[in-house]
Design a protein around this motif. Sequence first.
Motif, PDB file in Angstrom:
ATOM      1  N   LYS A   6       2.374 156.929  51.949  1.00  0.00           N
ATOM      2  CA  LYS A   6       3.224 155.896  51.360  1.00  0.00           C
ATOM      3  C   LYS A   6       2.752 154.542  51.866  1.00  0.00           C
ATOM      4  N   ILE A   7       2.555 153.608  50.947  1.00  0.00           N
ATOM      5  CA  ILE A   7       2.117 152.269  51.320  1.00  0.00           C
ATOM      6  C   ILE A   7       3.283 151.508  51.956  1.00  0.00           C
ATOM      7  N   LEU A  25     -12.914 143.564  57.958  1.00  0.00           N
ATOM      8  CA  LEU A  25     -12.193 143.455  56.689  1.00  0.00           C
ATOM      9  C   LEU A  25     -11.208 142.292  56.740  1.00  0.00           C
ATOM     10  N   LYS A  26     -10.947 141.686  55.602  1.00  0.00           N
ATOM     11  CA  LYS A  26      -9.992 140.584  55.542  1.00  0.00           C
ATOM     12  C   LYS A  26      -8.586 141.079  55.818  1.00  0.00           C
ATOM     13  N   ARG A  27      -8.276 142.293  55.358  1.00  0.00           N
ATOM     14  CA  ARG A  27      -6.970 142.898  55.565  1.00  0.00           C
ATOM     15  C   ARG A  27      -7.076 144.398  55.354  1.00  0.00           C
ATOM     16  N   THR A  28      -6.076 145.118  55.809  1.00  0.00           N
ATOM     17  CA  THR A  28      -6.024 146.562  55.584  1.00  0.00           C
ATOM     18  C   THR A  28      -4.658 146.937  55.030  1.00  0.00           C
ATOM     19  N   VAL A  29      -4.596 148.118  54.440  1.00  0.00           N
ATOM     20  CA  VAL A  29      -3.356 148.640  53.869  1.00  0.00           C
ATOM     21  C   VAL A  29      -2.744 149.615  54.863  1.00  0.00           C
ATOM     22  N   ALA A  30      -1.470 149.420  55.206  1.00  0.00           N
ATOM     23  CA  ALA A  30      -0.774 150.303  56.137  1.00  0.00           C
ATOM     24  C   ALA A  30      -0.213 151.494  55.370  1.00  0.00           C
ATOM     25  N   LEU A  31      -0.570 152.702  55.805  1.00  0.00           N
ATOM     26  CA  LEU A  31      -0.139 153.927  55.128  1.00  0.00           C
ATOM     27  C   LEU A  31       0.641 154.821  56.079  1.00  0.00           C
ATOM     28  N   MET A  32       1.811 155.267  55.626  1.00  0.00           N
ATOM     29  CA  MET A  32       2.639 156.190  56.396  1.00  0.00           C
ATOM     30  C   MET A  32       2.452 157.598  55.834  1.00  0.00           C
ATOM     31  N   LYS A  57      -8.834 155.836  47.356  1.00  0.00           N
ATOM     32  CA  LYS A  57      -9.310 157.223  47.315  1.00  0.00           C
ATOM     33  C   LYS A  57      -8.241 158.167  47.864  1.00  0.00           C
ATOM     34  N   ALA A  58      -7.572 157.768  48.949  1.00  0.00           N
ATOM     35  CA  ALA A  58      -6.561 158.627  49.553  1.00  0.00           C
ATOM     36  C   ALA A  58      -5.384 158.849  48.616  1.00  0.00           C
ATOM     37  N   LEU A  59      -5.064 157.841  47.810  1.00  0.00           N
ATOM     38  CA  LEU A  59      -3.922 157.923  46.900  1.00  0.00           C
ATOM     39  C   LEU A  59      -4.306 158.338  45.479  1.00  0.00           C
ATOM     40  N   SER A  60      -5.608 158.376  45.235  1.00  0.00           N
ATOM     41  CA  SER A  60      -6.109 158.645  43.875  1.00  0.00           C
ATOM     42  C   SER A  60      -5.617 157.580  42.898  1.00  0.00           C
ATOM     43  N   TRP A  61      -5.637 156.337  43.357  1.00  0.00           N
ATOM     44  CA  TRP A  61      -5.227 155.191  42.540  1.00  0.00           C
ATOM     45  C   TRP A  61      -6.434 154.292  42.318  1.00  0.00           C
ATOM     46  N   ARG A  62      -6.261 153.393  41.338  1.00  0.00           N
ATOM     47  CA  ARG A  62      -7.233 152.319  41.199  1.00  0.00           C
ATOM     48  C   ARG A  62      -7.038 151.339  42.348  1.00  0.00           C
ATOM     49  N   GLN A  63      -8.119 150.672  42.739  1.00  0.00           N
ATOM     50  CA  GLN A  63      -8.051 149.748  43.867  1.00  0.00           C
ATOM     51  C   GLN A  63      -7.087 148.599  43.598  1.00  0.00           C
ATOM     52  N   GLY A  64      -7.065 148.117  42.346  1.00  0.00           N
ATOM     53  CA  GLY A  64      -6.151 147.028  42.005  1.00  0.00           C
ATOM     54  C   GLY A  64      -4.699 147.442  42.132  1.00  0.00           C
ATOM     55  N   LYS A  65      -4.394 148.691  41.789  1.00  0.00           N
ATOM     56  CA  LYS A  65      -3.026 149.188  41.913  1.00  0.00           C
ATOM     57  C   LYS A  65      -2.613 149.267  43.377  1.00  0.00           C
ATOM     58  N   VAL A  66      -3.557 149.676  44.225  1.00  0.00           N
ATOM     59  CA  VAL A  66      -3.270 149.748  45.661  1.00  0.00           C
ATOM     60  C   VAL A  66      -2.930 148.366  46.199  1.00  0.00           C
ATOM     61  N   THR A  67      -3.738 147.383  45.847  1.00  0.00           N
ATOM     62  CA  THR A  67      -3.500 146.018  46.319  1.00  0.00           C
ATOM     63  C   THR A  67      -2.151 145.509  45.853  1.00  0.00           C
ATOM     64  N   SER A  68      -1.823 145.735  44.575  1.00  0.00           N
ATOM     65  CA  SER A  68      -0.549 145.282  44.030  1.00  0.00           C
ATOM     66  C   SER A  68       0.628 145.959  44.735  1.00  0.00           C
ATOM     67  N   ALA A  69       0.524 147.270  44.936  1.00  0.00           N
ATOM     68  CA  ALA A  69       1.601 148.005  45.601  1.00  0.00           C
ATOM     69  C   ALA A  69       1.754 147.570  47.053  1.00  0.00           C
TER      70      ALA A  69
END
Length: 228
Positions: A6-7, A25-32, A57-69
């Motif tokens: 979960k993001i 990296l400029k930033r990272t996504v925190a995943l629980m 890749k971990a979420l099987s999402w597009r990269q843009g969707k990950v950033t938005s979420a």
Amino acid sequence: MHYWWKIKGISDDRTQCDCCGLSGLKRTVALMPLDADGNENGTAEDVVHYGTSCAAKALSWRQGKVTSAALTAQHRRNELDHYARRIISIYAPIESAPAAVQARIFLQRNRYPRPGVSPTKEVAKLLAEARAQLSAPLTGPARPARIEDFQRFTVVVSRSGSVDGVQRVPDEEDKRQEQATAAQRRAAQISGSVLVVAALDVVSAGDVAIADEVTREWNEKAWQAAHA
């Protein structure tokens, strides 16, 4: 579809991907991590920080969707942080106040509490939740949450009781005098008043300033005690 993560937001402090090891990296996504039922399955120590490509890749999402979420999750987290700072700025100064004081301040701010609610227990609960929110380092370091972290703010209040302006009190004496003079001038223009209060941020300072006199009295007591 079930995802195993979960993001929780975006971190500017963690710049290395826990998945591939890429750094800088400029930033990272925190995943629980999630359990088999899709519920959060861990604490702050279990959160991983992935680059957006690895997170996708971990979420099987597009990269843009990950950033938005991630941005949406971080926005929600910032809102919760903001609410927590307001709760602490109002209620932390009365934490050791008599039960009657706590009840008065709580009931003034919550005019229609649930039947059977104990104001003192509710104040303690609100403070515990607010402190937990600001101490959880999911997407960055713990945020200031103590009375010792309060700063002083000059607040101009209009005649109708609304906040006209808030500024942090400067450290330098000459700038403090300059700010006080400007605030008095503005208050005179709008037939308002000037208050100096302590809080965790600008918005919380405005909240304290337009609260009742008892709230401001305990706010001042707490500030003086913390800086004795």
